[in-house]
Design a protein around this motif. Structure first.
Motif, PDB file in Angstrom:
ATOM      1  N   GLN A 158       0.822  -1.211   0.000  1.00 29.76           N
ATOM      2  CA  GLN A 158       0.000   0.000   0.000  1.00 29.76           C
ATOM      3  C   GLN A 158       0.857   1.262   0.000  1.00 29.76           C
ATOM      4  O   GLN A 158       0.464   2.278  -0.577  1.00 29.76           O
ATOM      5  N   LYS A 172       0.559   4.093  -2.728  1.00 25.19           N
ATOM      6  CA  LYS A 172       0.348   5.499  -2.391  1.00 25.19           C
ATOM      7  C   LYS A 172       1.414   6.383  -3.029  1.00 25.19           C
ATOM      8  O   LYS A 172       1.114   7.474  -3.531  1.00 25.19           O
ATOM      9  N   ARG A 222       0.660   9.292  -5.681  1.00 24.79           N
ATOM     10  CA  ARG A 222       1.062  10.655  -5.343  1.00 24.79           C
ATOM     11  C   ARG A 222       1.864  11.289  -6.481  1.00 24.79           C
ATOM     12  O   ARG A 222       1.792  12.494  -6.705  1.00 24.79           O
ATOM     13  N   LEU A 242      -5.867  10.712  -4.168  1.00 25.72           N
ATOM     14  CA  LEU A 242      -5.719  10.657  -2.711  1.00 25.72           C
ATOM     15  C   LEU A 242      -6.641  11.642  -2.000  1.00 25.72           C
ATOM     16  O   LEU A 242      -6.898  11.494  -0.804  1.00 25.72           O
ATOM     17  N   LEU A 297      -6.790   3.074   0.583  1.00 31.75           N
ATOM     18  CA  LEU A 297      -6.279   2.630  -0.712  1.00 31.75           C
ATOM     19  C   LEU A 297      -6.759   1.232  -1.094  1.00 31.75           C
ATOM     20  O   LEU A 297      -6.582   0.816  -2.235  1.00 31.75           O
TER      21      LEU A 297
END
Length: 213
Positions: A2, A6, A10, A17, A23
């Motif tokens: 995860q 992420k 990003r 997000l 997530l």
């Protein structure tokens, strides 16, 4: 996994997000498994909105706001579709993990339905998974004369596990400390040797300079 997920979102789809805090959200996994890039989301805008609005808590206004945010995305360009491939791969893996967890939960639920829970203490908030875990640790609950003794046993068991983890952590800290002390000793031993080498090299340079002059 995860964290990697992420990080890549990003970089390439940071706006995602802002709409998804979890997530492993079913909505997000379904979305990115079908539309794993900015281009795919924009190109299939209507399908994306239709998919999002099929889930609870997602109305048309929110879905359109999501698509518009992706259109204005400040994320990096994925020229060679590397990020898209990674996003698709991670999404599929997370979906498989969630499906496996759900399958295990279903099996536990079926097992608990067949298990006689008449004498099992009624504890608020305790689900089938927790009950199954306790049963696997304790065995026959009827061997306890009262609920108080049962609770006492659980507390003792839990405390024992905590102490084991603490002892393991202390052992790791001691090992790290020993390694640190060893490194310090090696550094301290090396300093005089390095100083001697430096002095010899300096003396050699001075001698060489005198010969030239």
């Amino acid at each position: 996994m995860q964290k990697r997920f992420k990080d890549i979102l990003r970089s390439y789809l940071p706006e995602v997000l802002n709409f998804f805090s979890q997530l492993d959200s079913k909505v997000l996994l379904e979305l990115l498994s079908k539309f794993p890039s900015k281009q795919a989301i924009i190109k299939n805008e209507e399908q994306v909105i239709q998919l999002l609005t099929s889930f609870r808590n997602w109305n048309e206004q929110k879905a359109k706001a999501f698509v518009n945010a992706i259109k204005r995305s400040i994320g990096r360009k994925d020229k060679h579709q590397v990020a898209q491939t990674i996003i698709l791969s991670i999404t599929q893996q997370l979906k498989q993990i969630k499906e496996q967890i759900q399958s295990i939960d279903d099996q536990i639920k079926q097992m608990m339905e067949q298990f006689d829970q008449t004498n099992f203490p009624d504890i608020p908030g305790m689900g089938d998974t927790t009950k199954a875990t306790i049963i696997s640790e304790v065995g026959d609950i009827e061997k306890f004369e009262s609920k108080e003794k049962f609770v006492s046993y659980i507390k003792h068991k839990t405390q024992g596990n905590i102490e084991k983890r603490e002892q393991s952590a202390e052992k790791d800290i001691l090992q790290l400390s020993d390694k640190s002390d060893k490194v310090d000793r090696e550094v301290q031993e090396e300093i005089p040797r390095a100083n001697i080498k430096w002095q010899k090299a300096k003396a050699s340079d001075n001698s060489h300079s005198e010969e030239i002059s």
